[in-house]
Write an enzyme that holds these catalytic residues in place. Sequence first.
Site, short mmCIF file in Angstrom:
data_model
loop_
_atom_site.label_atom_id
_atom_site.label_comp_id
_atom_site.label_asym_id
_atom_site.label_seq_id
_atom_site.Cartn_x
_atom_site.Cartn_y
_atom_site.Cartn_z
N ARG A 133 1.15 -1.75 0.29
CA ARG A 133 0.35 -0.37 -0.28
C ARG A 133 0.83 1.52 0.17
O ARG A 133 1.30 1.43 -0.95
CB ARG A 133 -1.01 0.06 1.32
N HIS A 177 6.52 4.49 12.53
CA HIS A 177 6.77 4.52 11.21
C HIS A 177 7.75 5.51 10.94
O HIS A 177 7.94 6.65 11.42
CB HIS A 177 5.23 5.08 10.66
N CYS A 222 11.80 4.96 -2.91
CA CYS A 222 13.13 4.86 -3.95
C CYS A 222 13.80 5.53 -4.00
O CYS A 222 13.45 6.96 -4.48
CB CYS A 222 12.43 4.40 -5.03
N ASN A 238 10.95 5.47 2.91
CA ASN A 238 10.13 3.83 4.44
C ASN A 238 11.22 3.29 4.59
O ASN A 238 12.29 2.92 3.13
CB ASN A 238 9.02 3.40 3.04
MG MG Z 1 6.08 5.42 4.75
#
Ligand code: MG
Length: 312
Positions: A24, A217, A250, A259
Amino acid sequence: MTLPMVVADDTLPSAVTIYEVGPRDGLQNEASIVPLEVKAEFVRRLVAAGLQVVEVTSFVHPRWVPQLADASELIERLDLRGVADMPVLVPNERGLDRALAAGARHIAIFASATESFARANLNRGLDEQYAMFEPVVARARDAGVRVRAYLSMCFGDPEEGAVPLDQVVVAGGRLVDMGATQLSLGDTIGVATAGHVAALIDAFAAARIDVSSLAMHFHDTYGQALANVLASLRSGITTFDASAGGLGGCPYAKSATGNLATEDLVWMLRGLGIDTGVDLGELVRASVWMADQLGRPSPSRVVNALAAPSPR
Ligand code: MG
């Protein structure tokens, strides 16, 4: 395959849950549309690698994220009652309707800790975002569906700068009071450092919000994600979000979000003797396969190190 020597630290948790966001959070940043069957196969490979929670798609309006317009069809192809928990992102009541109709058993909502980002991302002020989420959470809970709440911009905001700890705790508290069972604290622009992370977790604990209900996160934009994970482990956090292969981060994509790569996280946890249930070799193979589908290499350091031919 090279693996780190295990030197356990008995002051840290013995097991961690990885909340995989690649299908996602990762794929939603991909410009070219990934075929439905590739998405389904990616999820299957992640689950086969031992990931127990995989956020598979989003029921955001297809006009905003055309990449995830196939959310209902994707869910139909996956085994939502299988070994893995497969939450889906839900932006509003319309999204909830679609998610429930598709059989979702676990949803995630996406809130902001700052006024600027709430306006930029949700086109609403802070108070209006709670008004939007309240019926979503209430209806989901009534339907026996679990609710995770993402809280973005918990450390810094591109317009507002550093975000006060109290402001984040108040925002998180509203979501917990509303009925969210897990709160994912997002370092959306990657500016957190280890001491800041420990201070924010302490501030939640001081406000009597159970640390076991928190997930972290992190984004690796400034190379701090794993240091921040270690600081979180020391504060008792046992759930971490990560994206297989570092998808969504990326360096070649304009939309790079940085991330934390799941492989990088698993490597560190393995060295610390912390159980994740993940087979690192299988996971690397899944990410290399997905990188091939996307036509460019994974930005994960561990994927690249392990997938490279070994030096002689
Ligand atoms: Mg994220």
